[in-house]
Write a protein that holds these residues in place. Structure first.
Motif, short mmCIF file in Angstrom:
data_model
loop_
_atom_site.label_atom_id
_atom_site.label_comp_id
_atom_site.label_asym_id
_atom_site.label_seq_id
_atom_site.Cartn_x
_atom_site.Cartn_y
_atom_site.Cartn_z
N ALA A 612 -5.21 -2.61 6.76
CA ALA A 612 -5.00 -1.16 6.78
C ALA A 612 -3.88 -0.77 5.83
N ASN A 613 -2.86 -1.59 5.76
CA ASN A 613 -1.73 -1.30 4.86
C ASN A 613 -2.14 -1.41 3.40
N TYR A 614 -3.00 -2.38 3.10
CA TYR A 614 -3.52 -2.51 1.74
C TYR A 614 -4.32 -1.27 1.36
N PHE A 615 -5.18 -0.81 2.26
CA PHE A 615 -6.00 0.37 1.96
C PHE A 615 -5.12 1.61 1.77
N ARG A 616 -4.03 1.69 2.55
CA ARG A 616 -3.09 2.79 2.35
C ARG A 616 -2.51 2.75 0.93
N GLU A 617 -2.13 1.57 0.48
CA GLU A 617 -1.58 1.43 -0.87
C GLU A 617 -2.60 1.81 -1.94
N GLN A 618 -3.86 1.41 -1.72
CA GLN A 618 -4.90 1.72 -2.70
C GLN A 618 -5.17 3.23 -2.75
N SER A 619 -5.13 3.89 -1.61
CA SER A 619 -5.31 5.34 -1.58
C SER A 619 -4.17 6.04 -2.32
N ASN A 620 -2.95 5.61 -2.04
CA ASN A 620 -1.80 6.20 -2.74
C ASN A 620 -1.87 5.94 -4.24
N ALA A 660 -2.76 11.78 4.89
CA ALA A 660 -1.95 11.12 5.92
C ALA A 660 -2.52 9.74 6.18
N MET A 661 -1.63 8.78 6.33
CA MET A 661 -2.05 7.39 6.45
C MET A 661 -1.57 6.76 7.76
N SER A 662 -2.27 5.69 8.14
CA SER A 662 -1.85 4.86 9.26
C SER A 662 -1.20 3.59 8.72
N GLN A 663 -0.25 3.05 9.46
CA GLN A 663 0.38 1.80 9.07
C GLN A 663 0.38 0.86 10.27
N VAL A 664 0.05 -0.38 9.99
CA VAL A 664 0.04 -1.39 11.04
C VAL A 664 1.34 -2.18 10.96
N ASP A 665 2.19 -2.03 11.97
CA ASP A 665 3.45 -2.77 12.07
C ASP A 665 3.40 -3.62 13.32
N THR A 666 3.56 -4.90 13.16
CA THR A 666 3.51 -5.79 14.32
C THR A 666 4.37 -7.02 14.07
N LYS A 667 4.92 -7.54 15.12
CA LYS A 667 5.68 -8.79 15.05
C LYS A 667 4.90 -9.95 15.67
N GLU A 668 3.67 -9.67 16.05
CA GLU A 668 2.86 -10.70 16.67
C GLU A 668 2.52 -11.78 15.65
N LYS A 669 2.31 -12.97 16.17
CA LYS A 669 1.91 -14.08 15.32
C LYS A 669 0.50 -13.84 14.78
#
Length: 990
Positions: A612-620, A660-669
């Motif tokens: 999802a973060n990659y797609f956000r970057e590509q959109s920007n 407007a974009m979504s960002q996936v932030d996680t500390k999970e393995k």
């Protein structure tokens, strides 16, 4: 690279001209130090001198040497003699002496003759003689020489720099031009706030701070080069009225350009900016007619001695309906009739002419069409100018009685629009083949007196403007849909050389195809008036191969092609390529990708995918690419010549913003995630070694393939391995690594079947009598799985294939059911039968499949009686095979055209096998919600119920009811069709 461009241009324009030819020779314009002179008569019209000077400047741009414009003959080897019959003494002498023959053009409209004559007058050995039947005919003839030298009409407006040559010799075919197909041909400069007016005020004409005589002179030069003769000037409140600059009308007359005005500007007046409420009161004819008539009278006095077309009737201010005291149609019609009567009285009084000799137009636009349809009495000599619905579909055309009117008819057509349901003001996203089809229809229904194209800011509408005006000049060259592609290829050859013309044409056609499916400006799924926020896309991301990803790839393909072409374009044409090809394609592609990657971002974020973060970057990145290219257009291209001409966000609508974009932030393995085609949610990995997670059924008769997304959730990298549990399961990749930090965060695997290795099902004569395709009897299905292994965990994905052997399908060629539906491209019929009066024809370059089928000619009498439909009408037949039976929905997708007039509708008739035909009506009325949906999608879909009484072979029959209705796709839904924007790809037996 462009050595033969002159010859190529000659071929192109002689094709467009379709002139009568009487021989062939060569004529030298520049040979060594010898420079031809242009001999004109000072008493001839000013436009003859202007055209001669344009030609001389073109020669100078090519050779560095400039022909003299002379008015007295002298001893010269070669000379060009140009003049209008009755306006040039030498021309008249040559006619009277019999040295030139002009009887077939004399007294006609805008025609010219080009002839080579030896020893025409004393002292001249050879003359190239250009004779015009009138002043514009002469100008067109002179500028035809520029075309023959290889000079593009867009030499200034798109910086198509002429190729440099030391000598200039042109091939001359003694020719006589035909009378133009359309009498008045031109453009409407509209919605100029966002480019043309700003560019003129801030860059090109700062001395007036507006679009004044200097700007209009360049526009008029372009019109002459394009063999146009009419303009509706810019009229928004950001622009001073055309007649507020006294020189404007003088410049127009010098260039022989006819001034008209739009549907909202009666009697050549600009209501937007000329009506002052403080001093003039309310703009209402029922209460303030005397003040309004004073404005009309003032304008007629001012323009009586100039060429003009007076728009009759009246609408409200700012493109709104007319205000009347009584809110009923009869009162509105009577008031409008009174307006027209008063306007004609003003014309008669101020011009001292009979009104029936003065060009006038009535434009039944929006609500005015309703008034006309409700019985408004219009004088027969006024030209009816029919309009499209603002989205390229003409609302009505002349019926047989109206075609007899002495005033004739015309068309006002849009390739740029501001308004509901959504603007398209930025790029030229109107499909040229659609424009050809609608204007061909208008021409066939005798709309041949006025053609006006709303081209917005001119840029980037260059190609469609030229196509529109070339059709208006000679419609005989555009008999078939394929004529558009030929025209574009010739255009690309002229502008960029034969070495790249085919590839340029193909990439532009693909850009047009994608824009037809959804215009770039509509990609936010928002609307205007009022402006709404971006909405949910109708494109599916998990059915039918993922429409979003497919569209991303389609646009990336044309980006790659365009960038490669740009690198190889000759240096003197790079700026032209940027304007005519590169910016429009990159702009459309990146606006699409901006939203498409945004849709991917939101979808994958719901599954906690790091991608999802990659797609956000590509959109920007897509957004910033548009910024970069637009900045280059305005500030760097041609050293700032076009600064302020291009705005990447007209009206600052949501579609042009950074989403407007979504960002996936996680500390999970990091862990492995899987998502399957056909499922909105990711695989439930709590269900281990089960077939609960299963791909859609693979059908041997359609050779299906499906995707599995392998993605990372959490931080870190994940290794994965996929092991098919049967040797007939084929994977595009079997192992890899995905990384949540950098690099590849997801991978799309394609699963297909090696059918030669799959065990065969039972051999039967007919298909099973199933009801749900997913519940086919086990004897016809083979099941297996793919095991995905990562971090010691195994997830099984079920694979189920349908691989029977039916005797009835062994030698069958046709369409078959797949996953509960049959999908058909309409042009791929099994059989067709032409009717007694109409024949089926395929149009290329339009529709979702890039081809549609229709019955022609368009003015064929409709067949509405069911028995006559079955016996007399043209019919298409499509053989299809089903594995299920019962009630089905037959969905027909057509191009959303309107009925030409009462008596001809927008219908087809449909049946399966021997059932009674059911008539399907595609017509919409007014600005309904259905109409809005249709124009946003460039498609209208109607559904009828039919019965498939057994599994097996069947035939779908589609009869012509009304000619000219363009059928695009057909989908027979047996209950399995899932939500998607477009119909799934064809289900053809492999």
């Amino acid at each position: 690279m462009l050595k033969n461009i002159g010859l190529l241009i000659l071929c192109f324009h002689m094709s467009v001209l379709s002139a009568q030819t009487i021989g062939n020779s060569k004529f030298s314009i520049i040979e060594g130090n010898q420079v031809v002179s242009v001999l004109i008569d000072k008493s001839d019209s000013k436009v003859v001198s202007i055209a001669s000077n344009i030609f001389a400047e073109d020669v100078f741009e090519i050779s560095g040497k400039k022909p003299k414009i002379i008015s007295k003959s002298s001893k010269e080897s070669n000379v060009i003699i140009a003049g209008t019959i009755g306006k040039n003494k030498i021309i008249d002498q040559l006619i009277s002496s019999g040295k030139i023959e002009v009887s077939d053009i004399k007294g006609d409209w805008e025609r010219y003759s080009i002839q080579l004559v030896d020893n025409p007058i004393k002292g001249i050995k050879k003359a190239l003689i250009i004779v015009g039947s009138d002043r514009r005919g002469t100008a067109y003839g002179i500028l035809e020489l520029s075309r023959k030298m290889g000079v593009s009409p867009w030499e200034w407006w798109a910086d198509v720099t002429p190729e440099k040559k030391e000598n200039i010799t042109i091939s001359i075919q003694n020719e006589r031009s035909k009378r133009p197909s359309v009498k008045y041909r031109g453009v409407f400069l509209n919605d100029e706030d966002w480019g043309l007016q700003r560019w003129a005020a801030l860059n090109f004409e700062p001395e007036t701070g507006d679009m004044g005589p200097k700007t209009y002179a360049k526009v008029f030069e372009l019109l002459l080069r394009l063999r146009a003769n009419t303009i509706w000037p810019a009229m928004h409140s950001s622009t001073k009225p055309f007649y507020s600059f006294p020189k404007n009308k003088i410049v127009a007359d010098n260039y022989a350009i006819v001034i008209g005005t739009s549907h909202a500007e009666p009697m050549l007046s600009n209501i937007n900016t000329e009506w002052n409420h403080d001093t003039m009161g309310e703009y209402r004819y029922d209460t303030n007619s005397e003040t309004i008539k004073k404005l009309f009278t003032k304008r007629v006095k001012e323009t009586a001695d100039f060429d003009g077309i007076y728009t009759t009737g009246m609408r409200g201010e700012h493109d709104s309906p007319m205000i009347v005291g009584e809110d009923d149609t009869d009162a509105q019609v009577k008031l409008l009739e009174r307006v027209i009567t008063d306007q004609r009285a003003i014309l008669k009084k101020e011009t001292k002419k009979n009104p029936n000799t003065i060009p006038q137009a009535f434009v039944p636009y929006k609500e005015v069409l309703n008034y006309y349809q409700s019985g408004l009495k219009l004088p027969e000599d006024i030209t009816l100018v029919w309009t499209d619905d603002n989205y390229g579909y003409i609302r009505q055309l002349s019926n047989p009685e109206e075609q007899k009117r002495p005033g004739g008819a015309g068309v006002y057509y849009h390739t740029s629009y501001w308004g509901r349901p959504h603007d398209y003001l930025w790029l030229n996203s109107t499909n040229p083949v659609l424009m050809w089809e609608e204007m061909s229809k208008a021409y066939q229904f005798q709309s041949r007196d006025i053609w006006i194209l709303n081209c917005g800011d001119i840029k980037p509408h260059e190609y469609n403007i030229e196509l529109f005006l070339d059709m208006a000049w000679n419609m005989d060259d555009f008999e078939k849909s394929s004529s558009v592609k030929s025209h574009m290829n010739n255009w690309a050859t002229r502008e960029f050389g034969s070495h790249s013309a085919t590839e340029i044409t193909n990439v532009l056609f693909e850009n047009n195809r994608l824009a037809y499916i959804r215009r770039p400006e509509f990609m936010a799924w928002s609307q205007v008036e009022p402006v709404t926020k971006a909405g949910e896309t109708e494109l599916t991301q998990y059915h039918y191969g993922d429409e979003v990803s497919a569209r991303i790839k389609n646009y990336q393909d044309i980006i790659d092609t365009t960038e490669k072409l740009y690198e190889n374009i000759d240096g003197n044409r790079k700026d032209a390529f940027f304007q005519l090809v590169y910016y429009p394609i990159i702009g459309a592609s990146k606006l699409n990708q901006k939203w498409l990657y945004n849709f991917k971002n939101k979808f994958t974020a719901q599954q906690d995918r790091q991608s999802a973060n990659y797609f956000r970057e590509q959109s920007n990145a897509a957004f910033h690419r548009i910024e970069k290219e637009t900045d280059y257009y305005n500030t760097k291209l041609q050293q700032g010549k076009w600064n302020h001409i291009m705005t990447m966000a007209p009206r600052f609508l949501p579609v042009f913003s950074k989403p407007a974009m979504s960002q996936v932030d996680t500390k999970e393995k990091a862990s492995l995630g899987l998502a399957l085609e056909g499922y909105q949610m990711e695989v439930n990995d709590e269900i281990i070694n089960s077939y609960a997670n299963v791909l859609p059924v693979f059908n041997s008769y359609t050779d299906s393939k499906y995707f599995i997304d392998v993605f990372v959730k959490g931080e870190g990298e994940v290794n994965w391995e996929a092991t098919p549990k049967a040797d007939w399961i084929t994977l595009s990749e079997k192992k890899g690594m995905i990384n949540g930090y950098i690099g590849e965060t997801e991978k799309r695997l394609w699963v297909s079947i090696d059918w030669a290795k799959v065990p065969k099902g039972e051999n039967k004569k007919e298909a099973p009598l199933g009801h749900d395709f997913q519940l086919i009897p086990p004897s016809f299905k083979v099941n297996s799985a793919i095991d995905f292994i990562s971090n010691g965990k195994t997830t099984s994905i079920g694979v189920s294939v349908y691989n029977p052997e039916f005797e009835s399908l062994k030698n069958y060629n046709g369409f078959v059911e797949d996953k509960g539906y049959v999908s058909i491209n309409a042009e791929n019929f099994t059989r067709k039968k032409d009717g007694k009066q109409a024949q089926w024809q395929v149009f290329e370059g339009i529709g979702y499949t890039n081809k549609v089928i229709t019955a022609l000619p368009r003015n064929t009498k409709s067949i509405t009686d069911i028995e006559k439909i079955k016996t007399n009408s043209a019919v298409l037949e499509y053989d299809f095979y089903t594995f299920n039976f019962g009630e089905v929905s037959v969905n027909l997708q057509a191009v959303p055209t309107h009925a030409p007039h009462a008596g001809i509708g927008v219908h087809y008739a449909v049946s399966i096998d021997n059932a009674e035909p059911v008539i399907v009506d595609f017509q919409t009325f007014g600005r309904s919600e259905t109409w809005k949906e249709n124009v946003l999608k460039n498609a209208t879909v109607k559904s009828v119920k039919q019965i498939v009484n057994t599994a097996g072979k069947h035939t779908l029959k589609i009869w012509m009811v009304d000619a000219g209705v363009m059928l695009d796709q057909v989908l027979i839904d047996l209950g399995g069709w899932k939500k998607s924007y477009a119909f799934p790809k064809e289900t053809v037996k492999k």
